[in-house]
Design an enzyme around this catalytic site. Structure first.
Site, mmCIF file in Angstrom:
data_model
loop_
_atom_site.group_PDB
_atom_site.id
_atom_site.type_symbol
_atom_site.label_atom_id
_atom_site.label_comp_id
_atom_site.label_asym_id
_atom_site.label_seq_id
_atom_site.Cartn_x
_atom_site.Cartn_y
_atom_site.Cartn_z
ATOM 1 N N GLN A 39 52.113 24.802 41.372
ATOM 2 C CA GLN A 39 50.990 25.330 40.599
ATOM 3 C C GLN A 39 51.071 24.948 39.120
ATOM 4 O OE1 GLN A 39 48.456 26.419 42.054
ATOM 5 N NE2 GLN A 39 48.656 28.412 43.006
ATOM 6 N N TYR A 157 51.489 43.594 54.729
ATOM 7 C CA TYR A 157 51.013 43.762 53.351
ATOM 8 C C TYR A 157 51.067 45.231 52.937
ATOM 9 C CZ TYR A 157 47.933 43.422 49.273
ATOM 10 O OH TYR A 157 47.416 43.486 48.006
ATOM 11 N N VAL A 190 39.243 42.405 45.035
ATOM 12 C CA VAL A 190 39.090 41.530 43.874
ATOM 13 C C VAL A 190 38.536 40.175 44.324
ATOM 14 C CG1 VAL A 190 40.221 40.545 41.841
ATOM 15 C CG2 VAL A 190 41.092 42.676 42.853
#
Length: 261
Positions: A39, A157, A190
């Site tokens: 990244q 999660y 989000v």
């Protein structure tokens, strides 16, 4: 030099992490933009955005699931930017989206390595640096609405975010003697690539068209719109500010009105 304030944000090359990094830069922090090596190009783009705001910034390559890389990233941030005041453990993944009967050992290990272990390594490294520098630092970690309520077909999660909530409470009590505060933010839905990916996985399970699961979740938000990275960043900004000096051990929902705790 004593007025320098430095924050490190993990997973800051995009999405919520980028939003947090830019908000803290606007608040007057110099920023270590930490993310995976692949990244780096995006991360350096965020560095340029921060520099355009008049703050210093560096990109720090780190696999946050590895303790030694998190510690090295903190050392680099402090050495190159001249201080260390705030640690934002933002990096995270959703992992396997499946009924609980189908959850694999590999999935649990991967999700916990990124979502839980990285928070612990970040807390350890930041606390050690704060104590070394004589700082009453701030540690702020990514929880989720899934830290408050379990969500079907998101067992790894959900479990990981409940763990973040527990670690936050433990660390806040242990580090209070040093004047270090430890808190977490709990976003809802989000509008980032993470939720776009999750929506596709949900569609494969529910049989609903791509976008329908996301729409239904957004429709459940009291404030009537999807959340933005800037919404999350505002809460992190509060935790990093003098206004939160007496706040520790808390997980603050920032979900537009989905859960009420």
């Amino acid at each position: 030099m004593s007025d320098i304030k430095v924050a490190m944000v993990t997973g800051a090359a995009q999405g919520i992490g980028r939003g947090i990094a830019l908000k803290l830069a606007a608040d007057g922090f110099d920023i270590a933009v930490a993310d995976m090596a692949f990244q780096e190009e995006k991360g350096r783009g965020v560095v340029a955005e921060i520099e355009a705001l008049g703050r210093k910034a560096i990109f720090v390559s780190a696999d946050v699931s590895k303790r030694e890389e998190v510690a090295a990233a903190v050392d680099k941030a402090a050495a190159e930017l001249g201080s260390f005041d705030v640690m934002v453990n933002n990096a995270g993944i959703v992992g396997q989206v499946a009924p609980i009967a189908e959850i694999t050992e590999e999935s649990m290990q991967k999700v916990f390595a990124v979502n839980v272990n990285s928070v612990l390594w970040g807390i350890q490294a930041a606390a050690a640096k704060f104590i070394e520098l004589g700082k009453k630092g701030r540690i702020i970690s990514a929880a989720s609405i899934a830290a408050i309520k379990g969500f079907p077909i998101l067992a790894p999660y959900t479990a990981s975010k409940f763990a973040v909530r527990g670690i936050t409470q433990v660390a806040s009590q242990e580090l209070a003697v040093h004047g270090i505060t430890v808190n977490a933010y709990a976003p809802g839905i989000v509008g980032t690539s993470l939720w776009e990916d999750l929506d596709k996985k949900l569609a494969a399970i529910t049989g609903k068209p791509v976008g329908q699961n996301l729409k239904e979740n957004v429709d459940s938000i009291s404030l009537g719109r999807i959340e933005t990275p800037e919404d999350v960043a505002g809460v992190v900004s509060f935790f990093a500010s003098p206004n939160a000096e007496y706040v520790t051990g808390q997980v603050l929902l920032v979900d537009g009105g989905m859960l009420y705790n």
